[in-house]
Design an enzyme around this catalytic site. Structure first.
Site, PDB file in Angstrom:
ATOM      1  N   GLY A  10       6.213  -3.137  -2.269  1.00 22.81           N
ATOM      2  CA  GLY A  10       4.824  -2.976  -2.718  1.00 22.81           C
ATOM      3  C   GLY A  10       4.758  -2.664  -4.199  1.00 22.81           C
ATOM      4  O   GLY A  10       5.788  -2.526  -4.881  1.00 22.81           O
ATOM      5  N   LEU A  12       3.681   0.073  -5.979  1.00 23.54           N
ATOM      6  CA  LEU A  12       4.139   1.373  -6.480  1.00 23.54           C
ATOM      7  C   LEU A  12       5.625   1.596  -6.190  1.00 23.54           C
ATOM      8  O   LEU A  12       6.377   2.016  -7.078  1.00 23.54           O
ATOM      9  CB  LEU A  12       3.292   2.499  -5.869  1.00 23.54           C
ATOM     10  CG  LEU A  12       3.617   3.903  -6.353  1.00 23.54           C
ATOM     11  CD1 LEU A  12       3.460   4.024  -7.876  1.00 23.54           C
ATOM     12  CD2 LEU A  12       2.724   4.934  -5.657  1.00 23.54           C
ATOM     13  N   THR A  62      -2.347  -0.830   3.727  1.00 22.05           N
ATOM     14  CA  THR A  62      -3.310  -0.771   2.619  1.00 22.05           C
ATOM     15  C   THR A  62      -4.441  -1.810   2.720  1.00 22.05           C
ATOM     16  O   THR A  62      -5.206  -1.970   1.771  1.00 22.05           O
ATOM     17  CB  THR A  62      -2.596  -0.949   1.263  1.00 22.05           C
ATOM     18  OG1 THR A  62      -1.856  -2.179   1.303  1.00 22.05           O
ATOM     19  CG2 THR A  62      -1.662   0.200   0.957  1.00 22.05           C
ATOM     20  N   THR A 101      -4.944   9.003  -1.478  1.00 21.07           N
ATOM     21  CA  THR A 101      -5.958   8.150  -2.095  1.00 21.07           C
ATOM     22  C   THR A 101      -7.273   8.878  -2.378  1.00 21.07           C
ATOM     23  O   THR A 101      -7.593   9.875  -1.710  1.00 21.07           O
ATOM     24  CB  THR A 101      -6.244   6.953  -1.146  1.00 21.07           C
ATOM     25  OG1 THR A 101      -7.414   6.269  -1.570  1.00 21.07           O
ATOM     26  CG2 THR A 101      -6.467   7.407   0.285  1.00 21.07           C
ATOM     27  N   ASP A 102      -8.031   8.343  -3.321  1.00 17.70           N
ATOM     28  CA  ASP A 102      -9.397   8.823  -3.577  1.00 17.70           C
ATOM     29  C   ASP A 102     -10.277   8.632  -2.340  1.00 17.70           C
ATOM     30  O   ASP A 102     -11.303   9.291  -2.207  1.00 17.70           O
ATOM     31  CB  ASP A 102     -10.002   8.057  -4.761  1.00 17.70           C
ATOM     32  CG  ASP A 102      -9.955   6.547  -4.564  1.00 17.70           C
ATOM     33  OD1 ASP A 102      -8.856   6.027  -4.298  1.00 17.70           O
ATOM     34  OD2 ASP A 102     -11.008   5.881  -4.667  1.00 17.70           O
ATOM     35  N   TYR A 125      -9.354   3.410   6.762  1.00 13.93           N
ATOM     36  CA  TYR A 125      -8.157   3.563   5.922  1.00 13.93           C
ATOM     37  C   TYR A 125      -8.110   4.970   5.330  1.00 13.93           C
ATOM     38  O   TYR A 125      -7.082   5.652   5.390  1.00 13.93           O
ATOM     39  CB  TYR A 125      -8.181   2.497   4.822  1.00 13.93           C
ATOM     40  CG  TYR A 125      -7.238   2.764   3.668  1.00 13.93           C
ATOM     41  CD1 TYR A 125      -5.866   2.523   3.780  1.00 13.93           C
ATOM     42  CD2 TYR A 125      -7.724   3.257   2.445  1.00 13.93           C
ATOM     43  CE1 TYR A 125      -5.018   2.784   2.713  1.00 13.93           C
ATOM     44  CE2 TYR A 125      -6.883   3.513   1.384  1.00 13.93           C
ATOM     45  CZ  TYR A 125      -5.532   3.273   1.513  1.00 13.93           C
ATOM     46  OH  TYR A 125      -4.687   3.531   0.464  1.00 13.93           O
ATOM     47  N   LYS A 129      -5.247   7.959   5.870  1.00 11.30           N
ATOM     48  CA  LYS A 129      -4.479   8.578   4.777  1.00 11.30           C
ATOM     49  C   LYS A 129      -4.691  10.094   4.779  1.00 11.30           C
ATOM     50  O   LYS A 129      -3.767  10.855   4.487  1.00 11.30           O
ATOM     51  CB  LYS A 129      -4.888   7.985   3.419  1.00 11.30           C
ATOM     52  CG  LYS A 129      -4.538   6.511   3.230  1.00 11.30           C
ATOM     53  CD  LYS A 129      -3.046   6.239   3.181  1.00 11.30           C
ATOM     54  CE  LYS A 129      -2.398   6.767   1.922  1.00 11.30           C
ATOM     55  NZ  LYS A 129      -0.955   6.387   1.856  1.00 11.30           N
ATOM     56  N   TRP A 152      -7.229   2.859  -7.425  1.00 11.81           N
ATOM     57  CA  TRP A 152      -7.357   1.591  -8.165  1.00 11.81           C
ATOM     58  C   TRP A 152      -6.007   1.165  -8.774  1.00 11.81           C
ATOM     59  O   TRP A 152      -5.877   0.953  -9.987  1.00 11.81           O
ATOM     60  CB  TRP A 152      -8.397   1.730  -9.273  1.00 11.81           C
ATOM     61  CG  TRP A 152      -9.796   1.992  -8.822  1.00 11.81           C
ATOM     62  CD1 TRP A 152     -10.209   2.532  -7.632  1.00 11.81           C
ATOM     63  CD2 TRP A 152     -10.999   1.742  -9.561  1.00 11.81           C
ATOM     64  NE1 TRP A 152     -11.575   2.626  -7.599  1.00 11.81           N
ATOM     65  CE2 TRP A 152     -12.089   2.159  -8.770  1.00 11.81           C
ATOM     66  CE3 TRP A 152     -11.263   1.225 -10.829  1.00 11.81           C
ATOM     67  CZ2 TRP A 152     -13.412   2.050  -9.191  1.00 11.81           C
ATOM     68  CZ3 TRP A 152     -12.569   1.136 -11.258  1.00 11.81           C
ATOM     69  CH2 TRP A 152     -13.633   1.533 -10.447  1.00 11.81           C
TER      70      TRP A 152
HETATM   71  N1  LIG Z   1      -3.594  -0.114  -3.963  1.00 11.53           N
HETATM   72  C1  LIG Z   1      -4.499   0.809  -4.296  1.00 11.53           C
HETATM   73  O1  LIG Z   1      -5.481   0.533  -4.992  1.00 11.53           O
HETATM   74  C2  LIG Z   1      -4.306   2.243  -3.841  1.00 11.53           C
HETATM   75  C3  LIG Z   1      -5.315   3.180  -4.126  1.00 11.53           C
HETATM   76  C4  LIG Z   1      -5.133   4.511  -3.731  1.00 11.53           C
HETATM   77  C5  LIG Z   1      -3.965   4.887  -3.084  1.00 11.53           C
HETATM   78  N2  LIG Z   1      -3.013   3.945  -2.797  1.00 11.53           N
HETATM   79  C6  LIG Z   1      -1.806   4.361  -2.097  1.00 11.53           C
HETATM   80  O2  LIG Z   1      -0.731   4.141  -2.981  1.00 11.53           O
HETATM   81  C7  LIG Z   1       0.447   3.786  -2.243  1.00 11.53           C
HETATM   82  C8  LIG Z   1       1.044   2.532  -2.835  1.00 11.53           C
HETATM   83  O3  LIG Z   1       0.096   1.469  -2.750  1.00 11.53           O
HETATM   84  P1  LIG Z   1       0.484   0.001  -3.199  1.00 11.53           P
HETATM   85  O4  LIG Z   1      -0.695  -0.585  -3.894  1.00 11.53           O
HETATM   86  O5  LIG Z   1       1.811  -0.001  -3.847  1.00 11.53           O
HETATM   87  O6  LIG Z   1       0.616  -0.712  -1.768  1.00 11.53           O
HETATM   88  P2  LIG Z   1       1.058  -2.210  -1.459  1.00 11.53           P
HETATM   89  O7  LIG Z   1       1.368  -2.952  -2.693  1.00 11.53           O
HETATM   90  O8  LIG Z   1       0.041  -2.758  -0.499  1.00 11.53           O
HETATM   91  O9  LIG Z   1       2.449  -1.995  -0.682  1.00 11.53           O
HETATM   92  C9  LIG Z   1       2.472  -1.432   0.589  1.00 11.53           C
HETATM   93  C10 LIG Z   1       3.917  -1.254   0.996  1.00 11.53           C
HETATM   94  O10 LIG Z   1       3.931  -0.678   2.318  1.00 11.53           O
HETATM   95  C11 LIG Z   1       4.781  -1.474   3.122  1.00 11.53           C
HETATM   96  N3  LIG Z   1       4.381  -1.459   4.516  1.00 11.53           N
HETATM   97  C12 LIG Z   1       3.161  -1.740   5.029  1.00 11.53           C
HETATM   98  N4  LIG Z   1       3.218  -1.704   6.382  1.00 11.53           N
HETATM   99  C13 LIG Z   1       4.490  -1.369   6.717  1.00 11.53           C
HETATM  100  C14 LIG Z   1       5.176  -1.178   7.935  1.00 11.53           C
HETATM  101  N5  LIG Z   1       4.563  -1.313   9.123  1.00 11.53           N
HETATM  102  N6  LIG Z   1       6.485  -0.828   7.904  1.00 11.53           N
HETATM  103  C15 LIG Z   1       7.136  -0.688   6.716  1.00 11.53           C
HETATM  104  N7  LIG Z   1       6.549  -0.882   5.516  1.00 11.53           N
HETATM  105  C16 LIG Z   1       5.237  -1.219   5.521  1.00 11.53           C
HETATM  106  C17 LIG Z   1       4.663  -2.873   2.561  1.00 11.53           C
HETATM  107  O11 LIG Z   1       5.740  -3.645   3.029  1.00 11.53           O
HETATM  108  P3  LIG Z   1       5.595  -5.255   3.202  1.00 11.53           P
HETATM  109  O12 LIG Z   1       5.764  -5.827   1.835  1.00 11.53           O
HETATM  110  O13 LIG Z   1       6.700  -5.612   4.124  1.00 11.53           O
HETATM  111  O14 LIG Z   1       4.223  -5.519   3.778  1.00 11.53           O
HETATM  112  C18 LIG Z   1       4.706  -2.574   1.062  1.00 11.53           C
HETATM  113  O15 LIG Z   1       6.014  -2.358   0.633  1.00 11.53           O
HETATM  114  C19 LIG Z   1       0.019   3.708  -0.785  1.00 11.53           C
HETATM  115  O16 LIG Z   1       0.336   4.919  -0.155  1.00 11.53           O
HETATM  116  C20 LIG Z   1      -1.486   3.558  -0.847  1.00 11.53           C
HETATM  117  O17 LIG Z   1      -2.110   4.091   0.309  1.00 11.53           O
HETATM  118  C21 LIG Z   1      -3.165   2.639  -3.169  1.00 11.53           C
END
Ligand SMILES: NC(=O)c1ccc[n+]([C@@H]2O[C@H](COP(=O)([O-])OP(=O)(O)OC[C@H]3O[C@@H](n4cnc5c(N)ncnc54)[C@H](OP(=O)(O)O)[C@@H]3O)[C@@H](O)[C@H]2O)c1
Length: 286
Positions: A10, A12, A62, A101-102, A125, A129, A152
């Site tokens: 992912g 992050l 996510t 998350t926010d 969601y 969280k 974001w």
């Molecule tokens: N994106 C945002 O805007 C945002 C905002 C606030 C907080 N956050 C938080 O920040 C963190 C990082 O977000 P991000 O944007 O980096 O997320 P992302 O790009 O969507 O990546 C999600 C990761 O979780 C893995 N994952 C999902 N389901 C899984 C499962 N069943 N088993 C194992 N791995 C799994 C995915 O693996 P695969 O590649 O195999 O699917 C991927 O590596 C998360 O905790 C998210 O809740 C994100």
């Protein structure tokens, strides 16, 4: 120190691994095959076998809109797997950095949310969280955890709002983008540095971490388009023009006073972050 990072495929997780390895920290990256988060027993076993000194738990379900129809799966991944990871960390004396998350806040009003403000998620969601946060608190009576709420998110490894907007802007003269949702963009390259600092510290607690400054999605789109040198016009519209399955918070302003209190440096301004992100995209031909 050995650090286990989840969600390395992912946005992050990818940058957290990059930062830790850059600092010479022993890093184990977990992806879905080794640590399937919908299987709490295997998730727990992976942590126990790896025996890290710290876990930076970036993986999550996510898909915010899909979560409304897949509540159980979303809860299993974001809450139950987090409970399994936290329990295993407690057992082996490892620290845990849990990314939240926010969306744990209701998103009303215009004030900046403090870390101890009342939570009340407005979608499935966000609820999952928040349940993950509770699971960490329940499972880690030692208190050796960090809960880091961000918002974001954009990074080099994955889809995000900026990439989508730049993709549209290449072929369109005008775009409409919502301007009544306000928050702070967060560049994973910046957040990853902070998370690595936290994992190396004992300054446990709940933190808010985003790039500095606030904007609307329309302002973020316009800035990315401007920096890319495109002339696509961004017309601000209200959220009602873009109904989504999951309700989105209108106010995602997060106060970063928790970082000051913890002695951590705030992240750079969001416009500076977007500029560096576009340079990173350019370097890979995007
Ligand atoms: N994106 C945002 O805007 C945002 C905002 C606030 C907080 N956050 C938080 O920040 C963190 C990082 O977000 P991000 O944007 O980096 O997320 P992302 O790009 O969507 O990546 C999600 C990761 O979780 C893995 N994952 C999902 N389901 C899984 C499962 N069943 N088993 C194992 N791995 C799994 C995915 O693996 P695969 O590649 O195999 O699917 C991927 O590596 C998360 O905790 C998210 O809740 C994100």
């Amino acid at each position: 120190m050995k650090v286990l990072v989840t969600g390395v495929t992912g946005q992050l997780g990818y940058d957290v691994v990059r930062v830790l390895r850059g600092r010479g920290v022993g890093t184990v990256g977990a992806a879905r095959a080794g640590m399937p988060l919908d299987d709490s027993a295997r998730t727990r076993a992976f942590v126990l076998e790896t025996r890290p000194d710290a876990v930076i738990h970036c993986a999550a379900y996510t898909a915010v809109d899909r979560a409304e129809d897949e509540r159980e799966l979303c809860h299993a991944i974001n809450a139950e797997a987090t409970r399994a990871i936290a329990g295993a960390c407690e057992e082996i004396g490892a620290k845990l950095v849990y990314i939240s998350t926010d969306y744990v806040f209701p998103g009303t009003g215009e004030a900046f949310y403090e870390t101890d403000d009342e939570t009340a998620p407005c979608n499935a969601y966000g609820a999952s969280k928040l349940a993950g946060e509770s699971a960490v608190r329940d499972a880690m009576k030692s208190g050796r955890f960090f809960i880091v709420r961000t918002s974001w998110v954009f990074g080099i490894h994955g889809r995000n709002f900026i990439r989508t907007i730049l993709g549209f802007a290449k072929t369109r003269d005008a775009l409409t983008v919502v301007d009544d949702q306000v928050g702070s963009p967060t560049y994973t390259a910046d957040l990853a540095e902070l998370l690595a600092d936290m994992a190396d510290s004992e300054k446990y607690g709940v933190y808010h971490a985003t790039n500095e400054g606030v904007c609307s999605w329309a302002e973020l789109a316009a800035e990315a388009i401007r920096l890319r040198g495109l002339s696509t016009k961004v017309t601000p519209v209200s959220s009602e023009m873009y109904p989504t399955k999951a309700v989105r918070p209108k106010n995602s302003r997060l106060s970063k006073s928790s970082l000051d209190r913890g002695g951590f440096r705030r992240l750079p301004d969001w416009k500076d972050a977007v500029k560096r992100y576009l340079a990173e995209l350019k370097a890979i031909g995007e």
